[in-house]
Design an enzyme around this catalytic site. Sequence first.
Site, PDB file in Angstrom:
ATOM      1  N   LYS A 205       0.750  -1.106  -0.102  1.00 42.46           N
ATOM      2  CA  LYS A 205       0.055  -0.177   0.049  1.00 42.46           C
ATOM      3  C   LYS A 205       0.920   1.180  -0.059  1.00 42.46           C
ATOM      4  O   LYS A 205       1.755   1.139   0.661  1.00 42.46           O
ATOM      5  CB  LYS A 205      -0.809  -0.159   1.260  1.00 42.46           C
ATOM      6  CG  LYS A 205      -1.687   1.329   1.473  1.00 42.46           C
ATOM      7  CD  LYS A 205      -2.670   1.418   2.315  1.00 42.46           C
ATOM      8  CE  LYS A 205      -3.223   2.474   2.777  1.00 42.46           C
ATOM      9  NZ  LYS A 205      -4.200   2.649   3.748  1.00 42.46           N
TER      10      LYS A 205
HETATM   11  C1  5RP Z   1      -2.778   4.340   7.658  1.00 43.47           C
HETATM   12  C2  5RP Z   1      -3.747   3.557   6.875  1.00 43.47           C
HETATM   13  C3  5RP Z   1      -5.012   4.016   6.468  1.00 43.47           C
HETATM   14  O1  5RP Z   1      -5.706   2.738   6.735  1.00 43.47           O
HETATM   15  C4  5RP Z   1      -5.089   4.750   5.218  1.00 43.47           C
HETATM   16  O2  5RP Z   1      -4.094   5.532   5.048  1.00 43.47           O
HETATM   17  C5  5RP Z   1      -6.580   5.283   5.361  1.00 43.47           C
HETATM   18  O3  5RP Z   1      -6.908   5.623   4.075  1.00 43.47           O
HETATM   19  P1  5RP Z   1      -6.902   7.205   3.893  1.00 43.47           P
HETATM   20  O4  5RP Z   1      -5.660   7.707   3.931  1.00 43.47           O
HETATM   21  O5  5RP Z   1      -7.493   7.114   2.229  1.00 43.47           O
HETATM   22  O6  5RP Z   1      -8.067   7.673   4.758  1.00 43.47           O
HETATM   23  O7  5RP Z   1      -3.280   2.505   6.337  1.00 43.47           O
HETATM   24  O8  5RP Z   1      -1.525   3.922   7.611  1.00 43.47           O
END
Ligand code: 5RP
Length: 295
Positions: A205
Amino acid sequence: MADMSGFKVAKDFHVSEPVQTSGEFYVKGANNLDWGMKRHLSHIFNPKSGHTEMFAFDHGYFMGPTSGLERLDLIIPKIAPYVDSLMATRGAFRSTIDPAYGKGLVLRASAGSSMLQDDLSKEVLAVDIKDAVRLGADAIAIQSFIGADGQLQSIDNVSRGINLGYEYGIPVVGVVAVGKKMERTDRFFKLATRIMAELGANIVKSYDCENFDEVVAGCPVPIVVAGGKKLRESEALELVDRVMSQGAAGVDMGRNIFQSLHPSEMAEAVGKIVHEGFSAKEAIEFYEDAIHPAK
Ligand code: 5RP
């Protein structure tokens, strides 16, 4: 044991037809994984499009009740039908998600900081792999803090999670963290995503950045892109279009869905780009039509 009455002797072996074995697996970098790992990945990545719309609502693990997620029981059922997989903590899954929800479950497995601290980079592996198995998790997500004070501990967390993931047949999402003091350059994301993949993460991710296509090319496993802070819906859909057209395998989006005034319609519009190849413009039109249906 089957009832033997009327038993027929097997004779139709189609000997002139070559036996089919399953071909190349559609998830990047996963071809040599075990069957069970592939099956978990197929719960996350749609077998038709090869992509995923992952919905992240794990924010409470360090932020508490974030805007939009005050009541998980009210918001999540509105969004869950429109996405391919959910990313959350075990507390949220067990308390809020119907066990009959048949799609992918990505379990947030690292924790250790809270928004009361300046340095969020110090985490531990907070979930026992056996509990991930009990939950039926399709992947565990563990955060890395490359370049931050917590780098060594986070790499230890990711590596231990991957060792356990292979032992128990559960894929690992290596989550690239960004912090206030951390770079958001393509140089950083190429480094961090590649480290995750080389350590053995099955999904990474990461974030949108300049030369994102090069980040994707340099990472031998699928990259899913976080949404980040809330944008206007049109900007968020442009972000999805931009990263998908540069090779992302999907998104892992949170605030841009659950903080939208129309979360279900937004989740559906994101899916149109991720799975059906809609352009941002088409997805924005879809979203506008969905929230202002013709009378
Ligand atoms: C933090 C994460 C969160 O799940 C992620 O960043 C959340 O998603 P968004 O930024 O789209 O609100 O993994 O490390």
